[in-house]
Design an enzyme around this catalytic site. Structure first.
Site, short mmCIF file in Angstrom:
data_model
loop_
_atom_site.label_atom_id
_atom_site.label_comp_id
_atom_site.label_asym_id
_atom_site.label_seq_id
_atom_site.Cartn_x
_atom_site.Cartn_y
_atom_site.Cartn_z
N ASP A 64 7.51 -2.55 13.92
CA ASP A 64 6.53 -2.02 13.21
C ASP A 64 5.54 -1.20 13.84
OD1 ASP A 64 4.69 -1.92 10.97
OD2 ASP A 64 5.44 -3.83 10.27
N SER A 105 4.20 -6.13 2.20
CA SER A 105 3.02 -5.54 3.10
C SER A 105 1.90 -6.38 2.55
CB SER A 105 3.08 -3.89 2.94
OG SER A 105 2.43 -3.65 3.95
N GLN A 106 0.69 -5.54 2.02
CA GLN A 106 -0.25 -6.34 1.65
C GLN A 106 -0.12 -6.98 0.49
OE1 GLN A 106 -3.32 -3.07 0.81
NE2 GLN A 106 -2.42 -2.63 -1.16
N MET A 150 0.88 -1.31 -0.06
CA MET A 150 0.10 0.02 -0.08
C MET A 150 0.82 1.18 0.04
SD MET A 150 -2.68 1.08 2.94
CE MET A 150 -1.50 1.41 4.15
N HIS A 204 8.43 -0.88 9.58
CA HIS A 204 7.77 -1.77 8.49
C HIS A 204 8.34 -1.56 7.11
CE1 HIS A 204 4.54 -3.77 6.78
NE2 HIS A 204 4.33 -2.93 5.78
#
Length: 296
Positions: free
Chosen positions: A221, A101-102, A27, A277
């Protein structure tokens, strides 16, 4: 004869091409610009001479690619990527997949839903993926703050409304531990790939066909909530304080993805690293990811 054998073996090693790599960004990122995954693609090409790296672009431009990370239904994205990978001539001998991530849970959906129709997917590397979903969204990547705040409000108060599910990507992996039933039956993406609605044996088989499924968790994170989701952990149902490790979650205990078998066979690999992150050094990535999983 022995000298000839060694010579032929060395020639084979030199001529063998490294396994191709496919990347799916997260994202707020995009596939190809230098300050996003475009720069990481160049890093991989330098670290693994001769490797072919495809950084997935979801849309007809980098702008569309960025926007689709927020607003294009993940089921549609996965379907498009499955078709693209199946037809890609440079991937016909197989590839390694890396999700960021996503992009990690989206890449896992590709493996589970269409892995049996694709060239061999050797290893799936999840960098900070949200495999049990998220319950909180403190940062929204590249979006301006007013839009970010609007997204947070939608997720907090209307994540499971039908129109939000179809209009906002992050709603499709929003996991409210205070309302498990609504999450399972109203969320259009994550409960399906986690086999929480019903058990799809093809999903299990395709995931277990991997050589390794590597889950990387970032110990500091501040973006993913809870960070334990990066290792398939999540809140205990009914509250939002006590965390359950992967082995105590429903997905694992009921073996809805075959994670028990993968763990027993050494295919499920859990790695943690310090940092926020997706913050890691080139050296760390070479030692922990490239050498053991991407040089095959």
């Amino acid at each position: 004869m022995k000298t000839l054998f060694i010579f032929l073996f060395v020639i084979k090693l030199i001529s063998a091409k490294p396994t191709s790599i496919v990347l799916w960004h997260g994202m707020g990122d995009t596939c190809c610009v230098s300050f996003s995954l475009g720069g990481f693609k160049l890093f991989l090409e330098k670290a693994i001479p001769g490797v072919y790296v495809d950084s997935l672009q979801i849309g007809n431009s980098t702008i569309e690619d960025l926007e689709n990370g927020y607003f294009l239904n993940p089921n549609t994205q996965v379907e498009k990527v499955c078709k693209y990978l199946a037809e890609h001539p440079k991937l016909k001998d197989g590839f390694n997949a890396i999700g960021f991530s996503q992009g990690s849970q989206f890449m896992r959906a590709v493996v589970q839903r269409c892995g049996h129709t694709l060239p061999t997917i050797k290893n799936l590397i999840s960098m900070g993926g949200q495999h049990q979903g998220v319950y909180g969204l403190p940062h929204c990547g590249a979006l301006m703050h007013p839009t970010c705040d609007y997204i947070r409000q939608l997720l907090n108060y209307a994540a499971y409304d039908t129109w939000v599910q179809h209009a906002l990507v992050q709603a499709t992996y929003w996991h409210d531990p205070l309302d498990e039933e609504t999450y399972i039956h109203k969320t259009i993406f994550l409960p399906d790939i986690n086999n929480e609605v019903f058990v799809n044996k093809t999903y299990i088989q395709n995931l277990n066909n991997l050589e390794h499924f590597v889950l990387v968790k970032f110990d500091n994170d501040t973006i993913v909530q809870p960070r334990e989701t990066e290792w398939f952990g999540f809140y205990e149902p009914g509250q939002s304080k006590k965390m359950l490790p992967m082995q105590e979650t429903r997905v694992y205990k009921e073996d809805r993805l075959g994670l028990k078998k993968m763990e027993k066979e050494g295919k499920l690999v859990l790695i943690s690293t310090e940092g926020d992150h997706l913050r890691f050094s080139d050296k760390w990535f070479i030692e922990n990811i490239i050498k053991p999983y991407l040089l095959n």
